[in-house]
Design an enzyme around this catalytic site. Structure first.
Site, mmCIF file in Angstrom:
data_model
loop_
_atom_site.group_PDB
_atom_site.id
_atom_site.type_symbol
_atom_site.label_atom_id
_atom_site.label_comp_id
_atom_site.label_asym_id
_atom_site.label_seq_id
_atom_site.Cartn_x
_atom_site.Cartn_y
_atom_site.Cartn_z
ATOM 1 N N GLU A 157 0.642 -1.114 -0.067
ATOM 2 C CA GLU A 157 -0.065 -0.024 -0.036
ATOM 3 C C GLU A 157 0.944 1.325 0.028
ATOM 4 O O GLU A 157 0.402 2.270 0.625
ATOM 5 C CB GLU A 157 -0.941 -0.071 0.916
ATOM 6 N N GLU A 211 -6.658 -7.577 -1.016
ATOM 7 C CA GLU A 211 -7.317 -7.601 0.219
ATOM 8 C C GLU A 211 -8.787 -7.127 0.085
ATOM 9 O O GLU A 211 -8.919 -5.891 -0.129
ATOM 10 C CB GLU A 211 -6.695 -6.394 1.014
#
EC number: 3.2.1.23
Length: 887
Positions: free
Chosen positions: A194, A263
Site C-alpha cells: 500500500e 485485500e
C-alpha cells in the site's frame, strides 16, 4: 458499451461445468505438487500452463498457534479456498538485529509446508512493511537506530536492511523447496504494501524507491510473479493489485496484467473503546461476485481468519487484543455462520463457472435494465466442447428487478448477483442465504461444587463460575525500582529509551515547593497543573507515589491537576504505549511518549518549565524484569494471600492456578471484572486487556446488507466493554495447575475472573422451496450425463456442528409457513405434523446432515398452493462418537 449478440442455448453444446472443471484440479505428488511454473497474462495467473480463477484466504501465522494452523487451513480449503495468503512479520523474525527467530508461532516454513500438504497454494506478502494493525507495521524497532535511516524511501541504510531481510525470506523458501517450480505451494510474492497511499509524501525519492524495490525483488530469482498492492505506478514486470471493500471496477496499469484483489476487507479492526464492526455476508458475496463478473481472477479475503494479537503485537494507536475482523473463521478458528457457509456456496458457484471464465479473454456485456446488467463468458473448454457462464447483477440498492436473459425470466433481489454456470440455470444468488446461522455459546468451566467458596456458590446459581477462590498478590513499586535506571538533563524520546521492551517508562524529577506557593494556592482555591504539549497513549501522573490522575489520547495535550506539599516533592510521570503506530509516512519519526514541553503551571511567580530538568528514567516494571509471570521465576516475588474483602488497588500483580476445561472447545479468560493491564498463562503472554466501554450510540438495531459497506455500518456492542474475553490457546495449557498471572494497573477484582469455553452451540436455518438446488448436485452423474435437469432437484438444508460435536437435539422444526427468526421461530398456520421427527431422524447424533425441502421428504403437502419453508433450530454438544456426512 455495445450490446452483445444474443447467445442461444441451441447454438452452443454446453458442457456440464463440473466436467470442464476437472482439468483445473491441482495434482499433488508426495507432500506437495509436481513442479510447475507460474506466469500470467491479461486475464489471469497461469498455473502449470492453465489460467486459473483463484480464491484466497488470508491467515497470519503468528496470530494463531502452530497447533491451530492445520485446522485453519483445512477449514479454508473446505470453504472453497485455493490459496492461503499471509504477510511476513519482520519484527517477529528479527527482533534483534542479526538474530533471527523462525520457531513457534514464527515457524513460517512449517506454516507454508502445511499449506502445501493440504493441496493449497500460497501467496507470500514479504513487504517487509505490513501495516496489518501490527505493532510498528511489522518493522523491528531497532531499525530506527540505524544511522541515517529513513523508512520506505530512496535511503541507502533502509534499502540495505530491507534487501537483507527480503533476501533472507526468499532464500528460506528456496532452501525449503517451497516455490512452485520446486514442487512447493508458493505461487506469488509481494514487495512493499500500500505504498501508493504515502508515496506523495516522499516526492521523487518515493518514486525512485518504488523502482528500486521492484528491481531488487525481481533480481532475487524467486521464479514466481511479484505484486505491489495499491501501487498505480508499479513497474511493468510487477502486477499492481487492488485493496478495498469493492474492487470490481479496478483496472491494473497495463493491459498485460490480470486483475488481482489482494485485500477484500470482509470486516474491520477494532479499537479500545470502539464498537464491533460486522460486514453482512450478502454484501461481501455481492462484492466478490461482481469482481469475478467484471473480469477479476484472484481475490483474497482479508481476513479469512483474523486470530489474536498475542503479547504486545497489536498495532496502534489502541488496537484491541482480538483480531477477529468479523472473518469467516472467528478469532478461535470456529466457523462464523452464515458468512462461512454463504461464501462456501459462492465459491462453489464460481468454480462451476471457471472453465468459461478462463476460456474467454473478456466478457460480453449486456444491459438488462437501468441498474441491471449481464456479463457472459463463453469459449472452448480445455476438455473440448463449448462452455458458457453468466453473471446477472442488480445494483439497485432498494428494489428487486425482473429481467429477461436468453429468452428466460429471472428475479434479481436488490444489490445482488445471480450466477449461471451454464448460462441458463441459477446456481447461486448473493442475497439469498441458504447457509445455517451458528450461535456462539460461552459456558463457564465449573470447578467441583465442594471446592467453591461461598461467593462462588452464590454466583454459580446465575450460571457463572469463577476461576479460583485462592489468589496471591504482590505490589508493583511505584516509580524508580531498579539499578539500571539513569539520569539525564532533559526529556528523551520514549522509544530511544525503551526500545519497545515494555509498555511502561517511568520519569522522575524533584520539585521544591515553598510556603508562599502553598499559601497562594490556598488563598485562590486552586491547584497547580502538570501540562504536556503533546503525549500519546496513556499518561499517569504521580506526586510522592500517589496517583494524581491519568490522561488517554493520541498526540493530545495533557493537563493534569496535582497537589504538592511544602518542601521537596517527587513528580513521577508514567508514560505508556498501547501499540506502536502501524500506518502512515515517516513511521521512524512517530515515536511515543511526549512531544514539546513539560511544565507545571499555576505558581505565584509563573510556570515552571521541566523540559530541561534532571530526570531519572526507568524502563518497565520490576515484575516484568524479574519475569514473575513465568513458571520458572514467579516465586521471585514476595506474594501474599489476597483476601476477598480487600479493596481494588492500582499497580498490583495477581496470580492463581486453574485446571483446563474438559473437551476441545476454545478456552477464554473473562476479565470483565478487571481494569487495564496484561495477562499471562504458563508464561505465555495472552495480551493486553482493558475494560473500557464503547460509545453508546452508533449501533443499528437491524443491519441492511443493501448499499455500499463502510466500517461504521452494522456495528454492535455499543455501550458495552469493547473486549472482555481473551483467547487462551489449548496448546498453552496443561491438564491442571495452570499458572495465571495478571498485572493490573487501575484496580480490579480477580475473584470474579472466570475461565470459559466457546462453541457454536445453537444452529438455525431457514430454507424455502424457492431456494436453488444444492450446488453439490451439479456434480452428480445424473446431471452430468443429462438424464435429469438441475431444475428438477429440490433445495436442501444442511446443518453441521464443529468437529468433535454432534447434533444432540432438534429444538424446533417446521415445514410449512413458520414465523420469526433464529431462536425465535414458531409454527405458522401451515405446518407438517411430522417435521420434528423427520428432521430428528435425519440429523440427531450426526455431526452434519442434509434435509431435502420438499413435500416428498416431509411425506405430505401441508398447504397446497402455498410456498413452503423449512425452519430448524438444533443444538450441538460434544461427542465421542459422531457420524459424518461428506459436505
Amino acid at each position: 458499451m455495445a450490446k452483445s449478440k444474443q447467445i442461444s442455448s441451441l447454438q452452443w453444446r454446453i458442457l456440464p461445468p463440473i466436467i470442464a472443471l476437472l482439468v483445473y484440479l491441482p495434482i499433488v505428488s508426495g507432500s506437495f505438487f509436481e513442479p510447475f511454473n507460474v506466469s500470467y497474462d491479461h486475464r489471469a495467473l497461469i498455473i502449470a500452463g492453465k489460467r486459473r480463477m483463484l480464491v484466497s484466504a488470508g491467515i497470519h501465522y503468528p496470530r494463531a498457534t502452530p497447533e491451530m494452523w492445520s485446522d485453519l487451513i483445512t477449514k479454508s480449503r473446505e470453504g472453497g479456498a485455493d490459496v492461503i495468503q499471509t504477510y511476513v512479520f519482520w519484527n517477529g523474525h528479527e527482533p534483534v538485529k542479526g538474530q533471527y527467530n523462525f520457531e513457534g508461532r514464527y515457524d513460517i516454513v512449517k506454516f507454508v509446508e502445511l499449506v502445501g500438504s493440504s493441496g493449497l497454494y500460497l501467496h507470500l506478502r514479504i513487504g517487509p512493511y505490513v501495516c496489518a494493525e501490527w505493532n510498528f507495521g511489522g518493522f523491528p524497532v531497532w531499525l530506527r537506530d540505524v544511522p541515517g535511516i529513513e523508512f520506505r524511501t530512496d535511503n541507502e541504510p533502509f534499502k540495505k536492511e530491507m534487501q537483507k531481510f527480503v533476501t533472507k525470506i526468499v532464500d528460506l523458501m528456496r532452501e525449503a523447496k517451497l516455490f512452485s517450480w520446486q514442487g512447493g505451494p508458493v505461487i506469488m510474492l509481494q514487495i512493499e504494501n500500500e505504498y501508493g497511499d504515502v508515496e506523495k509524501s516522499y516526492g521523487q525519492k518515493g518514486k525512485d524507491y518504488v523502482k528500486w524495490a521492484a528491481s531488487m525483488a525481481l533480481g532475487l530469482g524467486a521464479g514466481v510473479p511479484w505484486v505491489m498492492c495499491k501501487q498505480t505506478d508499479a513497474p511493468e514486470n510487477i502486477i499492481d493489485a487492488c485493496n478495498g471493500y469493492y474492487c470490481d471496477g479496478f483496472k491494473p496499469n497495463s493491459k498485460t496484467k490480470p486483475v488481482l484483489w489482494t485485500e477484500d476487507w470482509d470486516g474491520w479492526y477494532t479499537k479500545w473503546g470502539g464498537s464491533l464492526p460486522h460486514r453482512p455476508a450478502e454484501d461481501l458475496a455481492f462484492a466478490v461476485a461482481r469482481f469475478y463478473q467484471r473480469g477479476g481472477s484472484f481475490q483474497n479475503y482479508y481476513m479469512y481468519f483474523g486470530g489474536t494479537n498475542f503479547g504486545r503485537t497489536s498495532g496502534g494507536p489502541f488496537y484491541i487484543t482480538s483480531y477477529d475482523y468479523d472473518a469467516p473463521l472467528d478469532e478461535y478458528g470456529l466457523r462464523s455462520e452464515p458468512k462461512w457457509g454463504h461464501l462456501k456456496d459462492l465459491h462453489a458457484a464460481i468454480k462451476l463457472c471457471e472453465p468459461a471464465l478462463v476460456a474467454a479473454d473478456a466478457p460480453q456485456y449486456r444491459k438488462l435494465g437501468s441498474n441491471q446488467e449481464a456479463h457472459i463468458y463463453h469459449g472452448n473448454a480445455e476438455t473440448g466442447g463449448k462452455v458458457c457462464a453468466a453473471f446477472l447483477a442488480n445494483i439497485d440498492e432498494h428494489k428487486s428487478a425482473y429481467v429477461k436473459f436468453n429468452g428466460q425470466s429471472y428475479t434479481l433481489p436488490p444489490w445482488s448477483v445471480s450466477i449461471l454456470p451454464d448460462c441458463r440455470h441459477v446456481a447461486f444468488n448473493t442475497a439469498k442465504v441458504g447457509a445455517q446461522t451458528s450461535v456462539k455459546t460461552v459456558e463457564s468451566a465449573r470447578p467441583p461444587l465442594g471446592s467453591m467458596s461461598i461467593l462462588q456458590k452464590d454466583v454459580s446459581q446465575d450460571n457463572v463460575s469463577y476461576i479460583s477462590k485462592s489468589w496471591m498478590a504482590w505490589k508493583e513499586p511505584i516509580g524508580i525500582w531498579g539499578e539500571d535506571n539513569f539520569t539525564f538533563q532533559g526529556l528523551l524520546e520514549y522509544l530511544n529509551v525503551t526500545k519497545d521492551r515494555s509498555d511502561y517508562l517511568w520519569l522522575k524529577t524533584r520539585i521544591s515547593i515553598s510556603e508562599d506557593d502553598i499559601s497562594f494556592w490556598k488563598k485562590n482555591g486552586s491547584n497547580p497543573t502538570v501540562t504536556i504539549d503533546s503525549m500519546r497513549d496513556v499518561l499517569r501522573v504521580f506526586v510522592n507515589e500517589q496517583l494524581s490522575g491519568s490522561v488517554v489520547g493520541h498526540w493530545v495535550k495533557a493537563v493534569q491537576p496535582v497537589r504538592f506539599v511544602q518542601g521537596d516533592n517527587d513528580l513521577l510521570l508514567l508514560t505508556q504505549t498501547v501499540g506502536l503506530q502501524n500506518y502512515g509516512a515517516f513511521l521512524e519519526k512517530d515515536g511515543a511518549g511526549f512531544r514539546g514541553k513539560v511544565k507545571v503551571t499555576g505558581f505565584k511567580n509563573g510556570d515552571m518549565d521541566l523540559s530541561k530538568s534532571s530526570w531519572t528514567y526507568q524502563v518497565g516494571l520490576k515484575g516484568e524484569a524479574e519475569k514473575i509471570y513465568t513458571v520458572e521465576y514467579n516465586e521471585k516475588a514476595e506474594w501474599s494471600t489476597l483476601e476477598t474483602d480487600v479493596s481494588p488497588s492500582i499497580f498490583m500483580w495477581y496470580k492463581t492456578y486453574f485446571d483446563t476445561p474438559d473437551g476441545t472447545d476454545p478456552v477464554v479468560l473473562d476479565l470483565e471484572s478487571m481494569g487495564k493491564g496484561q495477562a499471562w498463562v504458563n508464561g505465555h503472554h495472552i495480551g493486553r486487556y482493558w475494560n473500557i466501554i464503547s460509545q453508546k450510540d452508533g449501533c443499528e438495531r437491524t443491519c441492511d446488507y443493501r448499499g455500499a459497506y463502510h466500517s461504521d455500518k452494522c456495528t454492535t456492542n455499543c455501550g458495552k466493554p469493547t473486549q472482555t474475553r481473551y483467547h487462551v490457546p489449548r496448546s498453552w495449557l496443561k491438564p491442571s495447575s495452570n499458572l495465571l498471572v495478571l498485572f493490573e494497573e487501575t484496580g480490579g477484582n480477580p475473584f470474579k475472573i472466570s475461565v470459559k469455553t466457546v462453541t457454536s452451540g445453537i444452529l438455525c436455518s431457514q430454507v424455502s422451496e424457492s431456494h436453488y438446488p444444492p450446488l453439490r448436485k451439479w456434480s452428480t452423474p445424473e446431471y452430468m450425463n443429462g438424464t435429469i435437469s438441475i431444475n428438477s432437484v429440490a433445495p436442501e438444508m444442511q446443518l453441521h456442528c464443529e468437529d468433535g460435536h454432534a447434533i444432540s437435539s432438534i429444538e424446533f422444526a417446521s415445514y410449512g409457513t413458520p414465523r420469526g427468526s433464529c431462536e425465535r421461530f414458531s409454527t405458522g398456520k401451515c405446518h407438517a405434523s411430522k417435521s420434528l421427527s423427520i428432521v430428528s431422524e435425519a440429523c440427531q447424533g450426526r455431526n452434519n446432515c442434509f434435509i431435502e425441502v420438499s413435500n416428498t421428504a416431509f411425506r405430505s403437502d401441508p398447504c397446497k398452493g402455498t410456498l413452503k419453508t423449512l425452519a430448524v433450530v438444533a443444538r450441538c454438544s460434544p461427542s465421542q462418537e459422531t457420524s459424518y456426512l461428506r459436505f
